[in-house]
Design a protein around this motif. Sequence first.
Motif, short mmCIF file in Angstrom:
data_model
loop_
_atom_site.label_atom_id
_atom_site.label_comp_id
_atom_site.label_asym_id
_atom_site.label_seq_id
_atom_site.Cartn_x
_atom_site.Cartn_y
_atom_site.Cartn_z
N GLN A 78 67.05 -20.06 63.69
CA GLN A 78 67.31 -19.22 62.52
C GLN A 78 68.50 -18.31 62.76
OE1 GLN A 78 63.97 -17.01 61.02
NE2 GLN A 78 62.66 -18.81 60.96
N ALA A 79 68.56 -17.74 63.96
CA ALA A 79 69.66 -16.83 64.28
C ALA A 79 71.01 -17.53 64.26
CB ALA A 79 69.42 -16.20 65.66
N MET A 80 71.00 -18.85 64.39
CA MET A 80 72.24 -19.61 64.43
C MET A 80 72.49 -20.42 63.15
SD MET A 80 73.59 -18.69 67.22
CE MET A 80 74.90 -19.86 67.46
N GLY A 81 71.75 -20.12 62.09
CA GLY A 81 72.04 -20.74 60.80
C GLY A 81 71.09 -21.82 60.33
N ALA A 82 69.90 -21.90 60.91
CA ALA A 82 68.97 -22.96 60.53
C ALA A 82 68.49 -22.83 59.09
CB ALA A 82 67.77 -22.98 61.48
N ASP A 83 68.40 -21.59 58.58
CA ASP A 83 67.95 -21.44 57.19
C ASP A 83 68.94 -22.08 56.23
OD1 ASP A 83 65.62 -20.15 57.94
OD2 ASP A 83 66.44 -18.14 57.65
N ALA A 84 70.21 -21.85 56.45
CA ALA A 84 71.23 -22.48 55.60
C ALA A 84 71.23 -24.00 55.78
CB ALA A 84 72.61 -21.91 55.93
N LEU A 85 71.00 -24.44 57.01
CA LEU A 85 70.93 -25.88 57.30
C LEU A 85 69.76 -26.50 56.55
CD1 LEU A 85 72.41 -28.00 59.09
CD2 LEU A 85 70.62 -27.59 60.78
N TRP A 86 68.61 -25.83 56.57
CA TRP A 86 67.41 -26.31 55.86
C TRP A 86 67.70 -26.40 54.36
CZ3 TRP A 86 62.90 -28.58 56.73
CH2 TRP A 86 61.96 -28.57 55.71
N GLN A 87 68.26 -25.35 53.79
CA GLN A 87 68.57 -25.35 52.35
C GLN A 87 69.53 -26.49 52.01
OE1 GLN A 87 66.22 -23.91 51.14
NE2 GLN A 87 67.03 -22.20 49.99
N HIS A 88 70.53 -26.68 52.85
CA HIS A 88 71.50 -27.76 52.64
C HIS A 88 70.81 -29.12 52.67
CE1 HIS A 88 75.35 -29.86 52.82
NE2 HIS A 88 74.82 -30.61 53.77
N ALA A 89 69.90 -29.31 53.62
CA ALA A 89 69.18 -30.58 53.73
C ALA A 89 68.32 -30.80 52.49
CB ALA A 89 68.33 -30.61 54.99
N CYS A 90 67.60 -29.79 52.06
CA CYS A 90 66.74 -29.91 50.86
C CYS A 90 67.57 -30.30 49.64
CB CYS A 90 65.99 -28.61 50.60
SG CYS A 90 64.68 -28.23 51.77
N GLU A 91 68.66 -29.57 49.44
CA GLU A 91 69.51 -29.85 48.28
C GLU A 91 70.15 -31.23 48.37
OE1 GLU A 91 72.24 -26.57 48.09
OE2 GLU A 91 70.60 -25.12 47.81
N GLY A 92 70.69 -31.56 49.53
CA GLY A 92 71.37 -32.84 49.71
C GLY A 92 70.44 -34.04 49.56
N LEU A 93 69.19 -33.86 49.94
CA LEU A 93 68.22 -34.95 49.85
C LEU A 93 67.44 -34.93 48.54
CD1 LEU A 93 66.94 -34.75 53.53
CD2 LEU A 93 68.35 -36.58 52.54
N GLY A 94 67.70 -33.94 47.71
CA GLY A 94 67.01 -33.84 46.44
C GLY A 94 65.54 -33.50 46.58
N LEU A 95 65.22 -32.65 47.57
CA LEU A 95 63.84 -32.28 47.84
C LEU A 95 63.60 -30.81 47.52
CD1 LEU A 95 63.41 -34.15 51.22
CD2 LEU A 95 62.35 -34.75 49.03
N PRO A 96 62.37 -30.44 47.24
CA PRO A 96 62.07 -29.03 46.99
C PRO A 96 62.27 -28.18 48.24
CG PRO A 96 60.04 -30.28 47.11
CD PRO A 96 61.17 -31.27 47.16
N GLU A 97 62.23 -26.88 48.09
CA GLU A 97 62.48 -25.95 49.19
C GLU A 97 61.56 -26.15 50.38
OE1 GLU A 97 62.32 -21.20 49.68
OE2 GLU A 97 63.45 -21.95 47.96
N GLY A 98 60.38 -26.68 50.16
CA GLY A 98 59.43 -26.90 51.25
C GLY A 98 59.62 -28.21 51.98
#
Length: 153
Positions: A78-98
């Motif tokens: 998280q300290a190195m940007g995992a939250d943004a990475l997670w959001q990017h993956a969700c959006e890019g894959l067309g999946l909900p936030e969870g």
Amino acid sequence: MVREIVARHALQRGGLLPALHDVQDALGCVPAEVVGEIALGFNLSRAEVHGVISYYHHFRSEPAGRHVLEVCRAEACQAMGADALWQHACEGLGLPEGGGTRPDGSLTLQPVYCLGLCAQSPAAMLDGRPHARLSPERLDRVIGACMAAEVDA
């Protein structure tokens, strides 16, 4: 098959977790309909077994997609940007936030809480293969290569 797995682990100290792993490996998940059989074999309540299954993010109650992408959500990542990475993956894959599984069944995105790559964060694992120091662009390349290999096969 579930009875055989439970019988192999029932007398082993701490055998519930190995049994759950074996069930998930065999069935692709730990479906609700086998929880009672597992509980019976370990002399536990269904609630106790369900509690273990729901506590560990690794266990699924429904089958995963053909590919599984686990993105680390622990503190170091998280300290190195995992939250943004997670959001990017969700959006890019067309999946909900969870997270979840894509409708075509091609990929499941799920959070994990430490892959042991803290010094190389943010990290993810795709089909059991670790990937470290990920940026959104690098994650896109990793996913793209996986999907391209599936098409070529």
